[in-house]
Each structure stands twice: as C-alpha cells, then as structure tokens.
Design a protein around this motif. Structure first.
Motif, mmCIF file in Angstrom:
data_model
loop_
_atom_site.group_PDB
_atom_site.id
_atom_site.type_symbol
_atom_site.label_atom_id
_atom_site.label_comp_id
_atom_site.label_asym_id
_atom_site.label_seq_id
_atom_site.Cartn_x
_atom_site.Cartn_y
_atom_site.Cartn_z
ATOM 1 N N PHE A 191 0.821 -1.207 0.000
ATOM 2 C CA PHE A 191 0.000 0.000 0.000
ATOM 3 C C PHE A 191 0.859 1.263 0.000
ATOM 4 N N LYS A 192 2.001 1.209 0.689
ATOM 5 C CA LYS A 192 2.842 2.407 0.796
ATOM 6 C C LYS A 192 3.496 2.756 -0.534
ATOM 7 N N TYR A 193 4.211 1.799 -1.116
ATOM 8 C CA TYR A 193 4.922 2.094 -2.361
ATOM 9 C C TYR A 193 3.960 2.253 -3.536
ATOM 10 N N GLY A 194 2.990 1.334 -3.620
ATOM 11 C CA GLY A 194 2.001 1.464 -4.691
ATOM 12 C C GLY A 194 1.177 2.727 -4.536
ATOM 13 N N GLY A 195 0.777 3.016 -3.289
ATOM 14 C CA GLY A 195 -0.006 4.222 -3.037
ATOM 15 C C GLY A 195 0.776 5.489 -3.311
ATOM 16 N N TYR A 196 2.064 5.479 -2.976
ATOM 17 C CA TYR A 196 2.898 6.661 -3.224
ATOM 18 C C TYR A 196 2.955 6.980 -4.710
ATOM 19 N N GLU A 197 3.191 5.964 -5.537
ATOM 20 C CA GLU A 197 3.243 6.206 -6.975
ATOM 21 C C GLU A 197 1.891 6.696 -7.497
ATOM 22 N N PHE A 198 0.814 6.098 -6.977
ATOM 23 C CA PHE A 198 -0.526 6.500 -7.408
ATOM 24 C C PHE A 198 -0.828 7.945 -7.018
ATOM 25 N N PHE A 199 -0.620 8.273 -5.745
ATOM 26 C CA PHE A 199 -0.981 9.604 -5.274
ATOM 27 C C PHE A 199 -0.030 10.684 -5.800
ATOM 28 N N LEU A 246 5.771 14.902 -0.101
ATOM 29 C CA LEU A 246 5.286 14.810 1.280
ATOM 30 C C LEU A 246 3.806 14.449 1.333
ATOM 31 N N THR A 247 3.012 15.094 0.483
ATOM 32 C CA THR A 247 1.567 14.855 0.493
ATOM 33 C C THR A 247 1.237 13.453 0.018
ATOM 34 N N ALA A 248 1.873 13.026 -1.059
ATOM 35 C CA ALA A 248 1.604 11.693 -1.608
ATOM 36 C C ALA A 248 2.017 10.602 -0.629
ATOM 37 N N SER A 249 3.173 10.760 0.001
ATOM 38 C CA SER A 249 3.646 9.739 0.940
ATOM 39 C C SER A 249 2.791 9.689 2.196
ATOM 40 N N ALA A 250 2.342 10.843 2.681
ATOM 41 C CA ALA A 250 1.486 10.871 3.874
ATOM 42 C C ALA A 250 0.154 10.182 3.597
ATOM 43 N N LYS A 273 11.050 9.584 4.651
ATOM 44 C CA LYS A 273 11.649 8.533 3.832
ATOM 45 C C LYS A 273 11.574 8.857 2.347
ATOM 46 N N PHE A 274 10.411 9.242 1.873
ATOM 47 C CA PHE A 274 10.241 9.475 0.445
ATOM 48 C C PHE A 274 10.791 10.834 0.017
ATOM 49 N N ALA A 275 10.462 11.879 0.769
ATOM 50 C CA ALA A 275 10.907 13.217 0.371
ATOM 51 C C ALA A 275 12.421 13.353 0.463
ATOM 52 N N SER A 276 13.029 12.829 1.534
ATOM 53 C CA SER A 276 14.478 12.942 1.662
ATOM 54 C C SER A 276 15.185 12.056 0.641
ATOM 55 N N MET A 297 16.715 -0.041 -3.222
ATOM 56 C CA MET A 297 17.498 -0.726 -4.233
ATOM 57 C C MET A 297 16.665 -1.813 -4.922
ATOM 58 N N ILE A 298 15.945 -2.617 -4.119
ATOM 59 C CA ILE A 298 15.097 -3.668 -4.685
ATOM 60 C C ILE A 298 13.953 -3.062 -5.489
ATOM 61 N N TYR A 299 13.348 -2.016 -4.959
ATOM 62 C CA TYR A 299 12.219 -1.355 -5.631
ATOM 63 C C TYR A 299 12.642 -0.809 -6.984
ATOM 64 N N ASP A 300 13.780 -0.128 -7.029
ATOM 65 C CA ASP A 300 14.230 0.437 -8.298
ATOM 66 C C ASP A 300 14.716 -0.642 -9.257
ATOM 67 N N TYR A 301 15.306 -1.714 -8.725
ATOM 68 C CA TYR A 301 15.709 -2.809 -9.603
ATOM 69 C C TYR A 301 14.472 -3.442 -10.246
ATOM 70 N N PHE A 302 13.392 -3.569 -9.473
ATOM 71 C CA PHE A 302 12.140 -4.089 -10.022
ATOM 72 C C PHE A 302 11.600 -3.159 -11.108
ATOM 73 N N LYS A 303 11.703 -1.849 -10.881
ATOM 74 C CA LYS A 303 11.240 -0.899 -11.891
ATOM 75 C C LYS A 303 12.060 -1.024 -13.172
#
Length: 265
Positions: A38-46, A68-72, A137-140, A239-245
């Motif tokens: 939900f976090k990673y998928g939701g972040y990309e969606f939002f 910040l808004t998308a990750s929150a 985590k996401f913004a930084s 690293m795993i997330y970006d390798y998957f992308k």
C-alpha cells in the motif's frame, strides 16, 4: 529489561535459543508486506494523482510538497493494513514466553478477548510514528538522489542500471537514518502502548502514564541499533524497488527533470 542491545541478544539467546531472537517474524512478514504494497504502490498512485490535479509545472515547482503529500496519504492507508499484525508482533516480543505461537494464533487470542478493536488500539500512535517516518523517507530520498546526480558528471541517463541502483541504495540508507531519528520516540510509545495499555484505559491517559514512567530519555532507548536497522532496511528497499522498476522497463526513482518545454521558475 536490558541495558543495551548486545546484552539483550545474549540474554534472549541463552534463555530461548537462537530462535528467540526471531520471535515475531511471522506478523512482521505479513504486516510489512501488506504495508509495503500500500505504501509504495499508493505513493506512486498519489504522486501522479496530485501532480495531475495541480498541473505538471506546479507539481515540479513544488515537488517536495508533492512528495510529502503523496507519501502521507499512502502511509495513512498502509497503516490500517499493518496495525493488526504490529499488535500481534509487539505482544509476542514483550511477553515471556510469547503469548502466541504465531500470527493467526495471536489474532485469534486478541479478538477473542478484546474484539477487533484490540488489534487497532495502537493505530493512532502508529500513524504518529509511520506518517512522519514515510514523509521523511520518500521526500528525503527523492531529494538526496537528485543531489547525488546533480554532483555526478553528466546526467542520470548517462549511468547504467547497476550505477543507478547503487545511487538508490546510498540515497535510501541516508534517508533511513533521518527516518529513524524522526520516528523513534513514537516507535517506543507504540511498543509500550501495545504491551502495557490497560483494558478500558483512555489513549491520552495511557500515554501520560507511560511517559511518566520512562521520561523523555526513555523515548530514545535503542536509537543506535534502530539507525543501523532502518538505514540498511531502507537502503535495500529502495534498491530492490528500483531494480524491479528497471526489470519492468520503468525509470528508476529520483533525479527528476523539469517538465518538457516549460519555463519553470
């Protein structure tokens, strides 16, 4: 119970064996798998949703606010999925012997005594811990990666898949250090509430009682090992997330470029 992490590992290992150190791995696996989806998928969606809402040029101009808004938003939803498993994990790790033999045994025991609300009594402090954590985590991460590419020769496109994933790990590790510092006091409070909140005790009263017992310094117990854990974990996640992308033919995260044919101030 313990003066430090090495003393804790030693005592747990002697009392319960090597397996005791891994108490709670089941709810950790299920909970953080659900939360991560939900976090990673939701972040990309939002991120895309809010960018479309305000327009491409505005989204780039205020990209940190967008991150910040998308990750929150994503984390708010993800914690609803995580909370029941977190409740089981904390109780297993703070009772001797563990109060449940596994994830679903723990869920059954909690719901039979306290109803489904027993699985969510730590939701508010979980939001208090995880939402600032994820925003950092996401913004930084996005900002650090952009800074790395800005200081490297050439552009992001000049670097291969291996180099880009190495940048992702470095940015993720540094972001994880910041995440650990921001979220640690709330993490301690979540653990204390799940383990020690009395039946029927109000949320505010429970927090006040716990804070009176441990004090401000107690909120920072275990920070060094959490920095190592969260830094490594976050670095590997990115690293795993970006390798998957890359595997899916998508661009890696970070290193954002200005919108095409736009004069961005």
């Amino acid at each position: 119970m313990y003066k430090g992490n090495f003393e804790a590992w030693g005592k747990i290992g002697r009392a319960e064996g090597f397996r005791g150190i891994y108490t709670g791995w089941g709810p950790t696996f299920f909970g953080y798998s659900a939360q991560g989806a939900f976090k990673y998928g939701g972040y990309e969606f939002f991120k895309k949703f809010y960018a479309d809402l305000v327009g491409e040029e505005t989204a780039y101009k205020y990209k940190t606010s967008l991150y910040l808004t998308a990750s929150a938003t994503a984390e708010f939803i993800a914690d609803v999925a995580l909370c029941p498993f977190e409740a089981v994990k904390v109780r297993m790790q703070t009772t001797i012997p563990p109060f449940a033999s596994g994830t679903f045994d723990g869920i059954n025991k909690i719901t039979s005594k306290e109803g489904w609300g027993g699985l969510y009594k730590g939701l508010y402090p979980l939001w208090g811990r995880q939402i600032p954590y994820t925003m950092m985590k996401f913004a930084s991460f996005e900002t650090i990666v952009e800074m790395i590419y800005a200081r490297l020769p050439g552009t992001k496109a000049d670097y291969g898949k291996g180099a880009q994933t190495a940048v992702s790990f470095t940015g993720g590790y540094l972001a994880g250090i910041l995440c650990a510092i921001v979220s640690h006091p709330a993490d301690v409070m979540v653990s204390k509430l799940n383990a020690n909140r009395q039946p029927g005790e109000a949320f505010g009263a429970a927090m006040g009682r716990i804070y009176k017992d441990i004090g401000f310094a107690g909120l920072w117990n275990g920070l060094p090992v959490r920095i190592v854990m969260i830094g490594t974990l976050t670095g590997l996640q990115w690293m795993i997330y970006d390798y998957f992308k890359i595997f899916m033919g998508l661009p890696t995260t970070g290193g954002a470029a200005p919108p095409p044919n736009k004069n961005v101030v």
